[in-house]
Motif scaffolding. Structure first.
Motif, PDB file in Angstrom:
ATOM      1  N   VAL A 142       0.837  -1.212   0.000  1.00  0.00           N
ATOM      2  CA  VAL A 142       0.000   0.000   0.000  1.00  0.00           C
ATOM      3  C   VAL A 142       0.873   1.263   0.000  1.00  0.00           C
ATOM      4  CG1 VAL A 142      -1.719   1.304   1.340  1.00  0.00           C
ATOM      5  CG2 VAL A 142      -1.951  -1.185   1.083  1.00  0.00           C
ATOM      6  N   MET A 143       1.926   1.254   0.806  1.00  0.00           N
ATOM      7  CA  MET A 143       2.787   2.442   0.874  1.00  0.00           C
ATOM      8  C   MET A 143       3.509   2.674  -0.460  1.00  0.00           C
ATOM      9  SD  MET A 143       5.800   3.527   3.493  1.00  0.00           S
ATOM     10  CE  MET A 143       7.127   4.599   2.936  1.00  0.00           C
ATOM     11  N   SER A 144       4.051   1.609  -1.057  1.00  0.00           N
ATOM     12  CA  SER A 144       4.749   1.767  -2.337  1.00  0.00           C
ATOM     13  C   SER A 144       3.813   2.365  -3.380  1.00  0.00           C
ATOM     14  CB  SER A 144       5.251   0.409  -2.850  1.00  0.00           C
ATOM     15  OG  SER A 144       6.267  -0.082  -2.023  1.00  0.00           O
ATOM     16  N   ASN A 145       2.609   1.831  -3.456  1.00  0.00           N
ATOM     17  CA  ASN A 145       1.667   2.309  -4.467  1.00  0.00           C
ATOM     18  C   ASN A 145       1.281   3.761  -4.225  1.00  0.00           C
ATOM     19  OD1 ASN A 145       1.863  -0.178  -5.581  1.00  0.00           O
ATOM     20  ND2 ASN A 145      -0.059  -0.958  -4.702  1.00  0.00           N
ATOM     21  N   HIS A 146       1.139   4.117  -2.949  1.00  0.00           N
ATOM     22  CA  HIS A 146       0.840   5.493  -2.563  1.00  0.00           C
ATOM     23  C   HIS A 146       1.978   6.418  -3.017  1.00  0.00           C
ATOM     24  CE1 HIS A 146      -1.463   8.123   0.131  1.00  0.00           C
ATOM     25  NE2 HIS A 146      -0.302   8.660   0.479  1.00  0.00           N
ATOM     26  N   MET A 147       3.216   6.006  -2.763  1.00  0.00           N
ATOM     27  CA  MET A 147       4.369   6.834  -3.129  1.00  0.00           C
ATOM     28  C   MET A 147       4.515   6.918  -4.653  1.00  0.00           C
ATOM     29  SD  MET A 147       5.113   7.606  -0.104  1.00  0.00           S
ATOM     30  CE  MET A 147       6.269   8.842  -0.598  1.00  0.00           C
ATOM     31  N   PHE A 148       4.327   5.794  -5.337  1.00  0.00           N
ATOM     32  CA  PHE A 148       4.464   5.806  -6.806  1.00  0.00           C
ATOM     33  C   PHE A 148       3.429   6.733  -7.430  1.00  0.00           C
ATOM     34  CE2 PHE A 148       6.445   1.333  -6.561  1.00  0.00           C
ATOM     35  CZ  PHE A 148       7.723   1.829  -6.682  1.00  0.00           C
ATOM     36  N   GLN A 149       2.204   6.719  -6.903  1.00  0.00           N
ATOM     37  CA  GLN A 149       1.164   7.584  -7.477  1.00  0.00           C
ATOM     38  C   GLN A 149       1.478   9.054  -7.224  1.00  0.00           C
ATOM     39  OE1 GLN A 149      -1.836   4.685  -5.830  1.00  0.00           O
ATOM     40  NE2 GLN A 149      -3.099   5.614  -7.399  1.00  0.00           N
ATOM     41  N   LEU A 150       1.979   9.341  -6.017  1.00  0.00           N
ATOM     42  CA  LEU A 150       2.388  10.711  -5.690  1.00  0.00           C
ATOM     43  C   LEU A 150       3.512  11.157  -6.637  1.00  0.00           C
ATOM     44  CD1 LEU A 150       2.448  13.048  -3.446  1.00  0.00           C
ATOM     45  CD2 LEU A 150       4.313  11.739  -2.434  1.00  0.00           C
ATOM     46  N   LEU A 151       4.479  10.274  -6.863  1.00  0.00           N
ATOM     47  CA  LEU A 151       5.626  10.611  -7.723  1.00  0.00           C
ATOM     48  C   LEU A 151       5.195  10.798  -9.176  1.00  0.00           C
ATOM     49  CD1 LEU A 151       8.159   8.261  -5.970  1.00  0.00           C
ATOM     50  CD2 LEU A 151       8.422  10.738  -6.200  1.00  0.00           C
ATOM     51  N   GLU A 152       4.287   9.941  -9.633  1.00  0.00           N
ATOM     52  CA  GLU A 152       3.763  10.088 -11.011  1.00  0.00           C
ATOM     53  C   GLU A 152       3.162  11.485 -11.191  1.00  0.00           C
ATOM     54  OE1 GLU A 152       3.533   8.174 -13.804  1.00  0.00           O
ATOM     55  OE2 GLU A 152       4.109   6.164 -13.114  1.00  0.00           O
ATOM     56  N   LYS A 153       2.383  11.917 -10.196  1.00  0.00           N
ATOM     57  CA  LYS A 153       1.748  13.243 -10.261  1.00  0.00           C
ATOM     58  C   LYS A 153       2.783  14.349 -10.357  1.00  0.00           C
ATOM     59  CE  LYS A 153      -2.374  12.468  -7.547  1.00  0.00           C
ATOM     60  NZ  LYS A 153      -2.603  12.428  -6.111  1.00  0.00           N
ATOM     61  N   GLN A 154       3.965  14.094  -9.767  1.00  0.00           N
ATOM     62  CA  GLN A 154       5.035  15.092  -9.784  1.00  0.00           C
ATOM     63  C   GLN A 154       5.980  14.883 -10.977  1.00  0.00           C
ATOM     64  OE1 GLN A 154       5.187  17.634  -7.545  1.00  0.00           O
ATOM     65  NE2 GLN A 154       3.267  16.870  -6.692  1.00  0.00           N
ATOM     66  N   GLY A 155       5.573  14.027 -11.906  1.00  0.00           N
ATOM     67  CA  GLY A 155       6.339  13.903 -13.158  1.00  0.00           C
ATOM     68  C   GLY A 155       7.403  12.825 -13.176  1.00  0.00           C
ATOM     69  N   VAL A 156       7.421  11.946 -12.165  1.00  0.00           N
ATOM     70  CA  VAL A 156       8.397  10.849 -12.165  1.00  0.00           C
ATOM     71  C   VAL A 156       7.709   9.592 -12.700  1.00  0.00           C
ATOM     72  CG1 VAL A 156       9.931   9.414 -10.739  1.00  0.00           C
ATOM     73  CG2 VAL A 156       9.562  11.828 -10.139  1.00  0.00           C
ATOM     74  N   PRO A 157       8.170   9.040 -13.824  1.00  0.00           N
ATOM     75  CA  PRO A 157       7.531   7.827 -14.349  1.00  0.00           C
ATOM     76  C   PRO A 157       7.861   6.607 -13.482  1.00  0.00           C
ATOM     77  CG  PRO A 157       9.421   8.414 -15.715  1.00  0.00           C
ATOM     78  CD  PRO A 157       9.287   9.498 -14.680  1.00  0.00           C
ATOM     79  N   THR A 158       6.851   5.805 -13.182  1.00  0.00           N
ATOM     80  CA  THR A 158       7.057   4.618 -12.333  1.00  0.00           C
ATOM     81  C   THR A 158       6.429   3.387 -12.986  1.00  0.00           C
ATOM     82  OG1 THR A 158       5.009   4.545 -11.048  1.00  0.00           O
ATOM     83  CG2 THR A 158       6.650   6.173 -10.356  1.00  0.00           C
ATOM     84  N   HIS A 159       6.699   2.227 -12.375  1.00  0.00           N
ATOM     85  CA  HIS A 159       6.164   0.963 -12.919  1.00  0.00           C
ATOM     86  C   HIS A 159       4.724   0.700 -12.473  1.00  0.00           C
ATOM     87  CE1 HIS A 159       7.410  -1.959  -9.388  1.00  0.00           C
ATOM     88  NE2 HIS A 159       6.768  -0.899  -8.947  1.00  0.00           N
ATOM     89  N   PHE A 160       4.181   1.535 -11.578  1.00  0.00           N
ATOM     90  CA  PHE A 160       2.852   1.261 -10.999  1.00  0.00           C
ATOM     91  C   PHE A 160       1.744   1.253 -12.067  1.00  0.00           C
ATOM     92  CE2 PHE A 160      -1.189   2.836  -9.301  1.00  0.00           C
ATOM     93  CZ  PHE A 160      -1.451   1.843  -8.378  1.00  0.00           C
TER      94      PHE A 160
END
Ligand code: ADP
Ligand code: UDP
Length: 236
Positions: free
Chosen positions: A52-70
């Motif tokens: 849950v925490m990883s997915n929360h962080m990945f979504q936050l990072l995506e919003k800030q322009g960091v591409p993730t595997h989520f």
């Protein structure tokens, strides 16, 4: 989305194939290891929290322009991610001295740096993930110069986003480890996990450790620390 055969079982997660060749499913376990697998144990409920925490962080990072595997969370412990070829470098960012930095240079833990630091370890369990510099990573063809530069700037960006985020939760982001992967079209994206297993997180007021160091150092209150981070994430 159909879960197919297991591709890999690591120390903290299992990875499964799906009916889509570009996607896989990660399944987070409660197993905990430290010191390159020498110390083994279980942290009850960790898999759920780390997922849950990883997915929360990945979504936050995506919003800030960091591409993730989520891609999508499937269940408490399972998440669909883009399948990547992992760049075999563990990317470590530090804001405050702790762990192997404090030990290697003979300094106390808790010294705040003027600027964050970055270092790489060669992701190779047989060798014990040795420290590596960018020239050696290039010599070993672990990544290209452009990829390493891209990874460095993404890692510092992740640090800025996460530091600000944890500050709001009254948590100090001391240091953390990231892994990056390459998509079939050659794009570098953030992969693996971001959790109390891979970050050092201290309460801002008491400096209490809310991360895997409680397990590594037999401090007790391990489950409670993971739950406390989860509670603060969910309250936000
Ligand atoms: P370890 O391999 O260090 O024991 P884990 O138990 O966390 O670690 O196993 C998960 C494995 O999956 C790691 O080797 C990690 O590099 C890899 N991985 C993470 N994200 C992806 C992804 N999106 N695609 C393919 N592999 C991934
Ligand atoms: N870390 C990690 N996996 C590793 C090594 C380190 O997630 O294989 C994380 C660790 O949780 C800490 C940061 O990277 O947040 C820096 O770890 P350090 O180099 O101090 O190593 P350690 O003290 O864990 O040996």
């Amino acid at each position: 989305m159909q879960k197919k055969e297991q591709l890999y079982e690591g120390k903290a997660k299992k990875v499964f194939a799906t009916d889509d060749a570009n996607l896989c499913i990660v399944d987070y376990k409660d197993d905990a290891t430290a010191f390159n697998g020498e110390k083994k144990g279980t942290i009850t409920g960790k898999g759920v929290i780390n997922n849950v925490m990883s997915n929360h962080m990945f979504q936050l990072l995506e919003k800030q322009g960091v591409p993730t595997h989520f891609v999508e969370q499937l269940s408490e412990r399972e998440t669909v991610v883009k399948k990547v070829s992992i760049v075999p470098l563990e990317v470590i960012i530090r804001n405050i001295s702790a762990g192997s930095f404090a030990k290697r240079y003979g300094v106390e833990e808790g010294i705040a740096f003027d600027q964050p630091t970055i270092e790489f370890s060669y992701k190779n369990d047989d060798l014990g993930d040795p420290l590596i510099n960018d020239y050696h990573a290039l010599a070993l063809k672990l990544a290209t110069r452009e990829e390493i530069e891209n990874i460095q700037s993404m890692a510092f960006k992740v640090n800025e986003v996460m530091k600000a985020y944890f500050d709001k939760l009254n948590v100090i982001l001391v240091d953390f480890k990231l892994e990056f992967g390459k998509t079939p079209d050659g794009k570098i994206i953030l992969a693996d996990e971001i959790s109390p297993d891979t970050c050092r997180l201290w309460d801002k007021d008491t400096k209490e450790k809310l991360d895997k160091d409680r397990f590594r150092r037999d401090m007790g209150g391990v489950e409670e620390a993971y739950q406390e981070i989860m509670r603060r994430l969910m309250a936000e």
